[in-house]
Design an enzyme around this catalytic site. Sequence first.
Site, PDB file in Angstrom:
ATOM      1  N   GLY A  30     -26.021  45.975 -37.934  1.00 17.97           N
ATOM      2  CA  GLY A  30     -24.749  46.295 -37.988  1.00 17.97           C
ATOM      3  C   GLY A  30     -24.524  48.079 -37.879  1.00 17.97           C
ATOM      4  N   HIS A  36     -26.439  49.594 -29.264  1.00 17.64           N
ATOM      5  CA  HIS A  36     -26.539  48.156 -29.252  1.00 17.64           C
ATOM      6  C   HIS A  36     -25.874  47.349 -28.453  1.00 17.64           C
ATOM      7  CE1 HIS A  36     -26.558  49.611 -33.794  1.00 17.64           C
ATOM      8  NE2 HIS A  36     -27.669  48.941 -33.717  1.00 17.64           N
ATOM      9  N   LYS A 149     -35.859  53.634 -29.076  1.00 20.89           N
ATOM     10  CA  LYS A 149     -35.838  54.579 -30.084  1.00 20.89           C
ATOM     11  C   LYS A 149     -36.635  54.505 -31.273  1.00 20.89           C
ATOM     12  CE  LYS A 149     -32.555  55.059 -33.056  1.00 20.89           C
ATOM     13  NZ  LYS A 149     -32.955  55.447 -34.256  1.00 20.89           N
TER      14      LYS A 149
END
Length: 279
Positions: A30, A36, A149
Amino acid sequence: MDVFYKNKTIEAFLNSLDTNISVGFVPTMGALHKGHISLIEQAKSENNIVVVSIFVNPTQFDKEEDLIKYPKDLKKDLELLNSINCDIVYAPDALEIYNNKIKSKSFNFDGLEHQMEGKHRKGHFDGVGTIVKKLFEIVKPKRAYFGEKDFQQLQIIKKLVEKHHLPVQIIPCAIYREDDGLAMSSRNTRLTSTQREEAPFIFQTLKTAKEKFKLESISTVIKWVEKQFNANSILKLEYFEIANETTLISANRKRKGNNYRAYIAVFAGEIRLIDNLAL
Protein backbone atom coordinates in the site's frame (compact mmCIF):
# COMPACT_ATOMS: atom_id res chain seq x y z
CA MET A 1 -12.62 -2.86 -10.26
CA ASP A 2 -13.36 -5.76 -7.94
CA VAL A 3 -12.08 -5.56 -4.36
CA PHE A 4 -11.74 -8.70 -2.23
CA TYR A 5 -10.96 -8.99 1.46
CA LYS A 6 -11.27 -12.76 2.00
CA ASN A 7 -9.14 -15.63 0.70
CA LYS A 8 -12.11 -17.77 -0.25
CA THR A 9 -13.91 -15.10 -2.26
CA ILE A 10 -10.91 -14.06 -4.36
CA GLU A 11 -9.91 -17.69 -4.90
CA ALA A 12 -13.44 -18.55 -6.03
CA PHE A 13 -13.47 -15.60 -8.42
CA LEU A 14 -10.05 -16.39 -9.93
CA ASN A 15 -10.88 -20.11 -10.19
CA SER A 16 -13.99 -19.21 -12.20
CA LEU A 17 -11.93 -17.52 -14.93
CA ASP A 18 -11.19 -19.23 -18.22
CA THR A 19 -7.90 -21.13 -18.01
CA ASN A 20 -6.60 -19.23 -21.04
CA ILE A 21 -6.74 -15.92 -19.14
CA SER A 22 -3.30 -14.85 -17.92
CA VAL A 23 -3.14 -13.24 -14.50
CA GLY A 24 -0.47 -10.67 -13.67
CA PHE A 25 0.18 -9.98 -10.00
CA VAL A 26 1.65 -6.95 -8.24
CA PRO A 27 2.04 -7.48 -4.46
CA THR A 28 2.28 -4.21 -2.52
CA MET A 29 2.15 -2.94 1.05
CA GLY A 30 0.00 0.00 0.00
CA ALA A 31 0.84 3.71 0.29
CA LEU A 32 0.99 3.49 -3.48
CA HIS A 33 3.16 5.79 -5.59
CA LYS A 34 4.34 6.11 -9.20
CA GLY A 35 6.78 3.25 -8.73
CA HIS A 36 3.91 0.89 -7.96
CA ILE A 37 1.93 2.31 -10.88
CA SER A 38 4.83 1.53 -13.25
CA LEU A 39 4.72 -2.13 -12.13
CA ILE A 40 0.95 -2.26 -12.60
CA GLU A 41 1.14 -0.69 -16.05
CA GLN A 42 3.75 -3.25 -17.14
CA ALA A 43 1.60 -6.06 -15.73
CA LYS A 44 -1.43 -4.72 -17.62
CA SER A 45 0.52 -4.69 -20.89
CA GLU A 46 1.57 -8.33 -20.52
CA ASN A 47 -1.53 -10.04 -19.05
CA ASN A 48 -5.30 -10.30 -19.54
CA ILE A 49 -6.07 -9.20 -15.98
CA VAL A 50 -4.03 -7.76 -13.12
CA VAL A 51 -4.38 -8.42 -9.41
CA VAL A 52 -2.86 -5.92 -6.96
CA SER A 53 -2.59 -6.94 -3.32
CA ILE A 54 -2.42 -4.40 -0.51
CA PHE A 55 -1.15 -5.91 2.71
CA VAL A 56 1.29 -4.56 5.28
CA ASN A 57 2.93 -7.82 6.31
CA PRO A 58 3.70 -7.83 10.06
CA THR A 59 6.13 -10.75 9.99
CA GLN A 60 8.70 -8.99 7.81
CA PHE A 61 9.17 -6.06 10.19
CA ASP A 62 11.99 -6.57 12.68
CA LYS A 63 10.85 -3.51 14.67
CA GLU A 64 7.24 -3.18 15.80
CA GLU A 65 7.59 0.61 15.80
CA ASP A 66 8.34 0.58 12.05
CA LEU A 67 5.24 -1.57 11.43
CA ILE A 68 3.04 0.82 13.43
CA LYS A 69 4.38 3.88 11.63
CA TYR A 70 4.33 2.40 8.13
CA PRO A 71 2.05 4.66 6.03
CA LYS A 72 -1.43 3.21 5.43
CA ASP A 73 -4.34 4.73 3.48
CA LEU A 74 -6.46 2.02 1.88
CA LYS A 75 -9.17 4.44 0.73
CA LYS A 76 -6.66 6.59 -1.14
CA ASP A 77 -4.96 3.49 -2.61
CA LEU A 78 -8.26 2.12 -3.90
CA GLU A 79 -9.14 5.44 -5.49
CA LEU A 80 -5.78 5.52 -7.26
CA LEU A 81 -6.10 1.92 -8.49
CA ASN A 82 -9.62 2.59 -9.74
CA SER A 83 -8.39 5.64 -11.66
CA ILE A 84 -5.86 3.53 -13.61
CA ASN A 85 -8.41 0.79 -14.35
CA CYS A 86 -6.92 -1.90 -12.16
CA ASP A 87 -8.93 -5.13 -12.47
CA ILE A 88 -8.77 -6.74 -9.04
CA VAL A 89 -7.56 -5.67 -5.60
CA TYR A 90 -6.94 -8.08 -2.75
CA ALA A 91 -6.76 -6.32 0.64
CA PRO A 92 -6.94 -8.87 3.46
CA ASP A 93 -6.17 -8.22 7.12
CA ALA A 94 -3.44 -10.10 8.99
CA LEU A 95 -5.76 -12.61 10.66
CA GLU A 96 -7.30 -13.51 7.30
CA ILE A 97 -4.01 -14.06 5.52
CA TYR A 98 -2.34 -15.88 8.42
CA ASN A 99 -5.37 -17.88 9.50
CA ASN A 100 -5.24 -16.45 13.04
CA LYS A 101 -1.56 -17.46 13.52
CA ILE A 102 0.55 -14.42 12.69
CA LYS A 103 3.89 -16.16 12.48
CA SER A 104 6.39 -16.66 9.69
CA LYS A 105 7.73 -19.99 8.52
CA SER A 106 11.45 -20.69 8.20
CA PHE A 107 13.05 -20.73 4.77
CA ASN A 108 16.39 -21.71 3.31
CA PHE A 109 17.31 -19.45 0.42
CA ASP A 110 20.76 -21.00 -0.10
CA GLY A 111 22.46 -18.24 1.85
CA LEU A 112 20.90 -15.27 0.05
CA GLU A 113 19.01 -14.45 3.24
CA HIS A 114 22.19 -14.02 5.29
CA GLN A 115 23.64 -11.17 3.24
CA MET A 116 23.10 -7.41 3.64
CA GLU A 117 19.48 -6.91 4.78
CA GLY A 118 19.60 -10.32 6.43
CA LYS A 119 22.48 -9.20 8.65
CA HIS A 120 20.59 -6.14 9.85
CA ARG A 121 16.94 -7.32 9.93
CA LYS A 122 16.59 -10.61 11.78
CA GLY A 123 13.79 -12.82 10.42
CA HIS A 124 12.93 -10.33 7.68
CA PHE A 125 13.24 -12.74 4.76
CA ASP A 126 11.35 -15.52 6.55
CA GLY A 127 8.48 -13.01 6.70
CA VAL A 128 8.89 -12.12 3.03
CA GLY A 129 9.02 -15.76 1.97
CA THR A 130 5.96 -16.64 4.07
CA ILE A 131 3.73 -13.88 2.68
CA VAL A 132 4.84 -14.12 -0.95
CA LYS A 133 4.33 -17.90 -1.02
CA LYS A 134 0.86 -17.47 0.56
CA LEU A 135 -0.12 -14.79 -1.94
CA PHE A 136 1.12 -16.86 -4.89
CA GLU A 137 -0.94 -19.82 -3.68
CA ILE A 138 -4.06 -17.64 -3.40
CA VAL A 139 -3.73 -15.63 -6.62
CA LYS A 140 -1.98 -18.30 -8.76
CA PRO A 141 -0.56 -15.72 -11.18
CA LYS A 142 1.21 -16.47 -14.43
CA ARG A 143 3.56 -13.54 -13.84
CA ALA A 144 4.45 -11.48 -10.75
CA TYR A 145 6.15 -8.09 -10.81
CA PHE A 146 8.74 -6.81 -8.35
CA GLY A 147 10.81 -3.64 -8.37
CA GLU A 148 14.60 -3.81 -8.36
CA LYS A 149 14.81 -1.29 -5.49
CA ASP A 150 14.56 -4.31 -3.16
CA PHE A 151 17.09 -6.23 -5.26
CA GLN A 152 17.97 -8.73 -2.54
CA GLN A 153 14.27 -9.41 -2.00
CA LEU A 154 13.87 -9.93 -5.77
CA GLN A 155 16.66 -12.53 -5.81
CA ILE A 156 15.18 -14.27 -2.79
CA ILE A 157 11.73 -14.46 -4.38
CA LYS A 158 13.30 -15.98 -7.51
CA LYS A 159 14.96 -18.56 -5.23
CA LEU A 160 11.62 -19.18 -3.46
CA VAL A 161 9.97 -19.94 -6.81
CA GLU A 162 12.85 -22.20 -7.86
CA LYS A 163 13.07 -24.21 -4.63
CA HIS A 164 9.32 -24.62 -4.13
CA HIS A 165 8.58 -25.24 -7.82
CA LEU A 166 5.98 -22.46 -7.95
CA PRO A 167 4.43 -22.01 -11.42
CA VAL A 168 4.96 -18.25 -11.68
CA GLN A 169 7.35 -16.13 -13.73
CA ILE A 170 9.08 -13.37 -11.75
CA ILE A 171 9.40 -10.14 -13.73
CA PRO A 172 12.02 -7.66 -12.44
CA CYS A 173 11.14 -4.00 -12.99
CA ALA A 174 13.58 -1.09 -13.05
CA ILE A 175 13.79 1.26 -10.05
CA TYR A 176 11.42 4.19 -10.45
CA ARG A 177 13.02 7.40 -9.27
CA GLU A 178 12.01 10.94 -8.44
CA ASP A 179 13.35 13.65 -10.76
CA ASP A 180 16.22 14.22 -8.31
CA GLY A 181 17.19 10.54 -8.29
CA LEU A 182 15.70 9.41 -4.98
CA ALA A 183 14.30 5.88 -5.32
CA MET A 184 10.54 6.00 -4.84
CA SER A 185 9.38 4.44 -1.59
CA SER A 186 6.29 4.60 0.58
CA ARG A 187 8.62 5.58 3.43
CA ASN A 188 9.61 8.79 1.61
CA THR A 189 6.34 10.37 2.77
CA ARG A 190 7.65 10.24 6.35
CA LEU A 191 10.74 12.32 5.60
CA THR A 192 10.93 15.87 6.96
CA SER A 193 11.52 18.63 4.39
CA THR A 194 15.21 18.77 5.40
CA GLN A 195 15.62 14.99 5.13
CA ARG A 196 13.82 14.94 1.79
CA GLU A 197 16.06 17.67 0.46
CA GLU A 198 19.16 15.71 1.48
CA ALA A 199 17.95 12.22 0.45
CA PRO A 200 19.06 12.44 -3.25
CA PHE A 201 22.62 12.37 -1.86
CA ILE A 202 22.17 8.57 -1.62
CA PHE A 203 21.79 8.07 -5.37
CA GLN A 204 24.39 10.73 -6.18
CA THR A 205 26.88 8.81 -4.04
CA LEU A 206 25.96 5.52 -5.76
CA LYS A 207 26.52 7.05 -9.20
CA THR A 208 29.95 8.37 -8.24
CA ALA A 209 30.82 5.03 -6.65
CA LYS A 210 29.97 3.36 -9.97
CA GLU A 211 32.44 5.61 -11.80
CA LYS A 212 35.12 4.98 -9.17
CA PHE A 213 34.50 1.21 -9.39
CA LYS A 214 35.76 1.26 -13.00
CA LEU A 215 39.18 2.49 -11.93
CA GLU A 216 39.66 1.79 -8.24
CA SER A 217 39.64 -1.22 -5.92
CA ILE A 218 36.47 -2.28 -4.11
CA SER A 219 37.94 -1.43 -0.69
CA THR A 220 38.87 2.06 -1.92
CA VAL A 221 35.33 2.67 -3.20
CA ILE A 222 33.80 1.46 0.09
CA LYS A 223 36.08 3.71 2.15
CA TRP A 224 35.21 6.68 -0.07
CA VAL A 225 31.45 6.10 0.38
CA GLU A 226 31.83 5.77 4.15
CA LYS A 227 33.79 9.03 4.22
CA GLN A 228 31.01 10.84 2.30
CA PHE A 229 28.38 9.78 4.82
CA ASN A 230 30.59 10.49 7.82
CA ALA A 231 30.63 14.08 6.61
CA ASN A 232 26.83 14.20 6.20
CA SER A 233 24.94 15.44 9.26
CA ILE A 234 21.46 14.42 8.01
CA LEU A 235 22.01 10.89 6.67
CA LYS A 236 23.59 8.01 8.59
CA LEU A 237 25.04 5.07 6.66
CA GLU A 238 23.99 1.65 7.93
CA TYR A 239 25.86 -0.29 5.25
CA PHE A 240 27.36 0.00 1.80
CA GLU A 241 28.39 -3.20 0.07
CA ILE A 242 29.54 -4.24 -3.36
CA ALA A 243 28.34 -7.77 -4.00
CA ASN A 244 27.85 -10.38 -6.69
CA GLU A 245 24.41 -9.94 -8.26
CA THR A 246 23.64 -13.65 -8.26
CA THR A 247 25.00 -14.86 -4.91
CA LEU A 248 24.75 -11.48 -3.10
CA ILE A 249 28.06 -12.31 -1.42
CA SER A 250 30.18 -9.25 -0.70
CA ALA A 251 33.20 -8.93 -2.97
CA ASN A 252 36.64 -7.85 -1.88
CA ARG A 253 38.14 -7.84 -5.35
CA LYS A 254 36.85 -7.82 -8.92
CA ARG A 255 36.76 -11.09 -10.84
CA LYS A 256 36.14 -11.42 -14.57
CA GLY A 257 32.77 -12.84 -15.56
CA ASN A 258 30.99 -11.60 -12.42
CA ASN A 259 28.30 -8.95 -12.36
CA TYR A 260 28.50 -6.59 -9.39
CA ARG A 261 26.00 -4.27 -7.80
CA ALA A 262 26.32 -1.63 -5.10
CA TYR A 263 23.83 -1.89 -2.22
CA ILE A 264 23.18 0.76 0.39
CA ALA A 265 21.01 1.32 3.46
CA VAL A 266 20.79 4.74 5.08
CA PHE A 267 18.92 6.25 8.01
CA ALA A 268 17.34 9.69 7.82
CA GLY A 269 16.43 10.04 11.48
CA GLU A 270 14.46 6.86 12.20
CA ILE A 271 13.44 6.35 8.57
CA ARG A 272 15.40 3.68 6.73
CA LEU A 273 16.04 4.09 3.00
CA ILE A 274 17.61 1.52 0.66
CA ASP A 275 18.89 1.72 -2.89
CA ASN A 276 21.19 -0.13 -5.28
CA LEU A 277 22.89 0.31 -8.62
CA ALA A 278 24.33 -2.15 -11.12
CA LEU A 279 28.07 -1.65 -11.56
